[in-house]
Scaffold this motif. Structure first.
Motif, mmCIF file in Angstrom:
data_model
loop_
_atom_site.group_PDB
_atom_site.id
_atom_site.type_symbol
_atom_site.label_atom_id
_atom_site.label_comp_id
_atom_site.label_asym_id
_atom_site.label_seq_id
_atom_site.Cartn_x
_atom_site.Cartn_y
_atom_site.Cartn_z
ATOM 1 N N GLU A 328 45.382 30.146 19.059
ATOM 2 C CA GLU A 328 46.498 31.077 19.160
ATOM 3 C C GLU A 328 46.863 31.310 20.626
ATOM 4 O O GLU A 328 46.024 31.200 21.519
ATOM 5 N N TYR A 329 48.141 31.667 20.857
ATOM 6 C CA TYR A 329 48.574 31.999 22.203
ATOM 7 C C TYR A 329 48.268 33.465 22.509
ATOM 8 O O TYR A 329 48.290 34.313 21.622
ATOM 9 N N ARG A 330 48.026 33.722 23.783
ATOM 10 C CA ARG A 330 47.764 35.086 24.248
ATOM 11 C C ARG A 330 48.285 35.222 25.665
ATOM 12 O O ARG A 330 48.666 34.221 26.294
ATOM 13 N N GLU A 331 48.316 36.449 26.172
ATOM 14 C CA GLU A 331 48.751 36.651 27.548
ATOM 15 C C GLU A 331 47.744 36.045 28.518
ATOM 16 O O GLU A 331 46.526 36.082 28.272
ATOM 17 N N LYS A 332 48.266 35.493 29.599
ATOM 18 C CA LYS A 332 47.383 34.930 30.627
ATOM 19 C C LYS A 332 46.574 36.046 31.277
ATOM 20 O O LYS A 332 47.100 37.116 31.568
ATOM 21 N N ALA A 333 45.304 35.768 31.496
ATOM 22 C CA ALA A 333 44.447 36.721 32.216
ATOM 23 C C ALA A 333 44.411 36.339 33.692
ATOM 24 O O ALA A 333 44.513 35.156 34.043
ATOM 25 N N LYS A 334 44.279 37.332 34.561
ATOM 26 C CA LYS A 334 44.132 37.044 35.980
ATOM 27 C C LYS A 334 42.753 36.451 36.229
ATOM 28 O O LYS A 334 41.752 36.937 35.708
ATOM 29 N N VAL A 335 42.734 35.393 37.030
ATOM 30 C CA VAL A 335 41.483 34.692 37.311
ATOM 31 C C VAL A 335 40.981 35.100 38.685
ATOM 32 O O VAL A 335 41.699 34.968 39.684
ATOM 33 N N ARG A 336 39.769 35.596 38.732
ATOM 34 C CA ARG A 336 39.179 36.006 40.004
ATOM 35 C C ARG A 336 37.758 35.467 40.111
ATOM 36 O O ARG A 336 36.900 35.769 39.274
ATOM 37 N N PHE A 337 37.531 34.655 41.117
ATOM 38 C CA PHE A 337 36.195 34.175 41.469
ATOM 39 C C PHE A 337 36.036 34.328 42.970
ATOM 40 O O PHE A 337 36.973 34.033 43.728
ATOM 41 N N ASP A 338 34.865 34.755 43.399
ATOM 42 C CA ASP A 338 34.638 34.953 44.835
ATOM 43 C C ASP A 338 34.866 33.669 45.620
ATOM 44 O O ASP A 338 35.427 33.684 46.722
#
Length: 806
Positions: A328-338
């Motif tokens: 299913e499609y969903r809203e994109k999540a913000k990606v954060r990696f150090d």
């Protein structure tokens, strides 16, 4: 035997076929585009009285292919200019196959079906000239199978010419000879591809998916497997394998959406079905969630949804992403990696990758695992899919837009250190890496005395990287101690034969005081030292020049340092005039983006040697300004050229309107040829299809101008209509504002453009100088910079990277 290609035939008018035909026409090659006759009449055809014998019906597929190539402008037009379509003649494969008798090259671009290709080549063999070259654009079908049953002469002139889509924009051209192909045919196609079509040519072997797609599809599916095995999301994977690893912003999954998932799955099936002895064969099996996407026809952009889906008017974010665990499609999540944050500001792609792999978070582990296995796989393919590492590296840079090829990237992270890390992971480094280290070497490439060498597995020694005479690389000049002067913004190089090159190296090669100082220094050297015969403006950046450094200008304006602001603008105008009227010739070599000040500096030079893919325009209105470096003056001169200075009865208004539209509408060319139509380039300027040749050709242009006895142009005086015409412009602008077509601030900006182009307080009875126009322009520029709404526009652009309409 003549191998000069002046006329070509393209068999198959789909996206690739029409793209190849369009690019041949772009390069001045007369082209025949043929496709099959439609299988049946439509109901609409029958109503119109169309029969199966009607030529328009029989040629429909080819004609539609050409029409689509003209009509479709995104992501980039197939034609440099629509006028080039006149060089393409459409027909069908039943009635017009005899047209091939006049063709020097025939390229097949039909469906990837072996039997269809065989039958077509059987027909082609009967009509082509004995000296004609015949090729296939197949992405993976074996040559031996395609030409089974063909005669010796046909086999001798046959090879694969594999283009990448979009043909105009993607630089890679893979040449793959068969067992019987005449080496002279391969050389002729390489020369034609390089010098005429402007392609980066690599040489592959007749193996599955050749070079680019063999390595590229492995890297893609290895990314997918890592995501599935370790529980990453699609947007996390793309955030890691994109720019942090020296790949395009579209990374993996967004790239697939653009190419088409159905196309990628076809390549995967081809790999799995034919690569029986490949050590990594099992990885090419299509994952179940992708198979379900195929069944649901979620191919990407062509079906309005793939790994990503764009939404409009549903109260949700513009782009959704597929959850591969649910489908299913969903809203994109913000990606954060150090680790990703730590390397974001590292400009050098090799250093960025190296630093990324030193981290220990999930993103860095993902990057290492994919990098490690991709390097091993690439190393194991040397000798199988091509003869050397240069073909693989160039294939990935030119066909997949990687910043560095696999072996260049390997050098950047350290060959010895990475091989030791591979062994700790229980992985076996490829033979070529072990041979390199055993020979006492530490890198796959080395540079000595300005020449580049690569490690050759066969001889276990270094061999020179092949370069043609027109390829000129500034970093290699630096290694030859040919830097004449350097500051933080620009460098002067000795290109040889008395020609200087001024290279900008600010962010996006924007123009600041350092750049202006270095340009002046180069012009001083040309004026004062007879060793120097002229100067080129050029570089190897992502863009030639994205304009002036507006950050520095707005900071000074907000501090009330108006004398400083006007001084900077005046210095910019002055260096433009010096470039134009220097006693030694100046040549600009723009490519990609030449916007705002980049366009102004280019137009200031005596000649322009432009790459064909040139996006040039005066776009200052986007940040609430107008051209301040001579853009108005040059637009006026270029639009009024051809009108004698003594002529007083010529109506200048249509010419002023054309110049106004260029500036006020921020028109940007989609090619160098379109830039000529917009008068940013003159007919006497040169267009180069091969970007690698740009600086070499610009240098030769300087030399040719000197041999022709160059003298500086004479300063132009203009007769402009003045306030009366300005008032007419203002009436039109007021109407547009009242109809909400433009904002009040845009009305103000457009009024200032009209004021400068009209000549201010003058009349057609009075001659005005170039300096008069520059003064008008500078005054209007500084006025707008002082307004609150222009400053809002600049700040918004600097923060968001997008224009603001206020």
């Amino acid at each position: 035997m003549s191998r000069k290609i002046e006329k070509a035939a393209v068999l198959g008018a789909g996206i690739m076929g029409s793209g190849i035909a369009a690019h041949l026409a772009n390069c001045g090659v007369r082209t025949v585009l043929l496709d099959i006759v439609p299988p049946e009449l439509t109901e609409e055809d029958k109503k119109k009285g169309v029969t199966r014998e009607t030529p328009a019906f029989r040629n429909r597929f080819a004609a539609n292919g050409l029409a689509n190539a003209i009509k479709n402008k995104k992501p980039i037009p197939a034609f440099y200019h629509d006028g080039f379509a006149d060089l393409v003649k459409t027909g069908n494969l039943e009635d017009h196959l005899d047209w091939l008798k006049d063709c020097d090259w025939v390229v097949e671009v039909v469906i990837e079906n072996l039997e269809i290709k065989r039958k077509l080549f059987e027909k082609v063999e009967k009509v082509v000239r004995p000296d004609a070259i015949v090729s296939s654009n197949t992405s993976g079908i074996a040559i031996k199978s395609m030409i089974e049953g063909r005669g010796a002469a046909f086999r001798k002139s046959f090879l694969v010419t594999h283009f990448f889509n979009p043909v105009r924009f993607m630089r890679l051209l893979e040449l793959v000879p068969g067992a019987d192909t005449d080496p002279a045919v391969v050389r002729a196609m390489a020369e034609f591809g390089t010098n005429v079509l402007g392609k980066g040519v690599i040489f592959g072997k007749d193996t599955t998916n050749f070079v680019g797609n063999r390595i590229g599809i492995y890297g893609l599916i290895r990314t997918v497997r890592e995501m599935l095995d370790e529980g990453y999301t699609i947007e996390e994977a793309d955030a890691i394998v994109g720019e942090p690893m020296g790949r395009p912003k579209t990374a993996a999954f967004r790239t697939v959406d653009m190419v088409g998932l159905d196309t990628v799955v076809h390549i995967l099936h081809n790999c799995y079905d034919t690569l029986k002895d490949d050590e990594a064969r099992e990885i090419f099996q299509v994952p179940p969630f992708i198979q379900k996407m195929i069944e649901r026809k979620q191919f990407g952009d062509k079906t309005k949804g793939g790994f990503y889906k764009k939404l409009k008017g549903e109260g949700k974010k513009d782009v959704q992403v597929l959850d591969h665990t649910t489908g299913e499609y969903r809203e994109k999540a913000k990606v954060r990696f150090d680790s990703l944050g730590a390397v974001r500001g590292v400009e050098d792609p090799g250093e960025r990758l190296k630093q990324l792999l030193t981290h220990d978070d999930r993103a860095a582990k993902f990057a290492w695992n994919v990098t490690r296995d991709s390097l091993i796989y690439s190393g194991n393919r040397v000798g199988e899919i091509c003869d050397d590492i240069v073909q693989i590296d160039n294939g990935m840079k030119w066909g997949y837009n990687w910043a560095l090829g696999p072996f260049e990237g390997w050098d950047a992270i350290g060959v010895k250190e990475s091989c030791e890390r591979m062994k700790k992971d229980g992985k076996q480094p490829p033979k070529i890496a072990e041979a390199l280290l055993a020979a006492g070497f530490t890198s796959f490439y080395k540079t000595e005395k300005g020449k580049r060498y690569f490690f050759d597995l066969g001889s276990k020694s270094y061999k020179p990287v092949a370069e043609d005479a027109l390829t000129l690389r500034l970093p290699l000049l630096k290694q030859q101690d040919r830097v004449v002067a350097h500051n933080d913004g620009a460098t002067l190089y000795d290109m040889g034969d008395g020609v200087l090159c001024c290279e900008f190296h600010t962010k996006m090669n924007s123009i600041d005081q350092d750049v202006i100082n270095q340009l002046n220094h180069g012009l001083d050297l040309c004026d004062q030292d007879d060793r120097w015969i002229g100067m080129v403006l050029g570089n190897h950046g992502e863009a030639f020049c994205a304009g002036a450094n507006v950050f520095a200008l707005i900071m000074a304006a907000q501090q009330g340092l108006w004398d400083q602001v006007e001084g900077v603008v005046k210095a910019f105008q002055d260096v433009g005039q010096r470039l134009k009227y220097s006693r030694k010739p100046t040549v600009a070599a723009p490519f990609a983006m030449a916007l705002g000040g980049g366009a102004e500096l280019s137009m200031a030079c005596n000649r322009i040697c432009a790459h064909a893919d040139l996006f040039m325009g005066l776009v200052e209105v986007g940040v609430g300004l107008i051209p301040g470096g001579g853009g108005h003056k040059e637009m006026l001169i270029r639009h009024l050229e051809g009108i004698p200075e003594q002529a007083q009865n010529v109506n200048p208004i249509p010419f002023l309107q054309a110049a106004f539209q260029n500036i006020g509408m921020a028109k940007v060319s989609m090619s160098a040829h379109e830039a000529q139509a917009l008068r940013f380039l003159r007919a006497s300027d040169q267009v180069v299809t091969n970007k690698e040749h740009l600086l070499g050709r610009a240098k030769r242009m300087v030399q040719a101008m000197v041999l022709e006895g160059f003298t500086p142009p004479r300063m132009r005086k203009l007769r402009l209509p003045g306030e009366m015409i300005h008032a007419t412009f203002l009436m039109v602008l007021d109407s547009m504002c009242k109809q909400h077509q433009i904002t009040e601030h845009e009305q103000l900006m457009a009024g200032k453009i009209a004021w400068v182009l009209s000549g201010g307080k003058t009349s057609q009875n009075v001659e005005v100088s170039e300096q008069y126009l520059l003064d008008l322009e500078r005054e209007a520029f500084c006025f707008l910079l002082g307004t609150a709404k222009t400053q809002e526009r600049i700040q918004h652009f600097l923060m968001k990277g997008k224009p603001l309409r206020n």
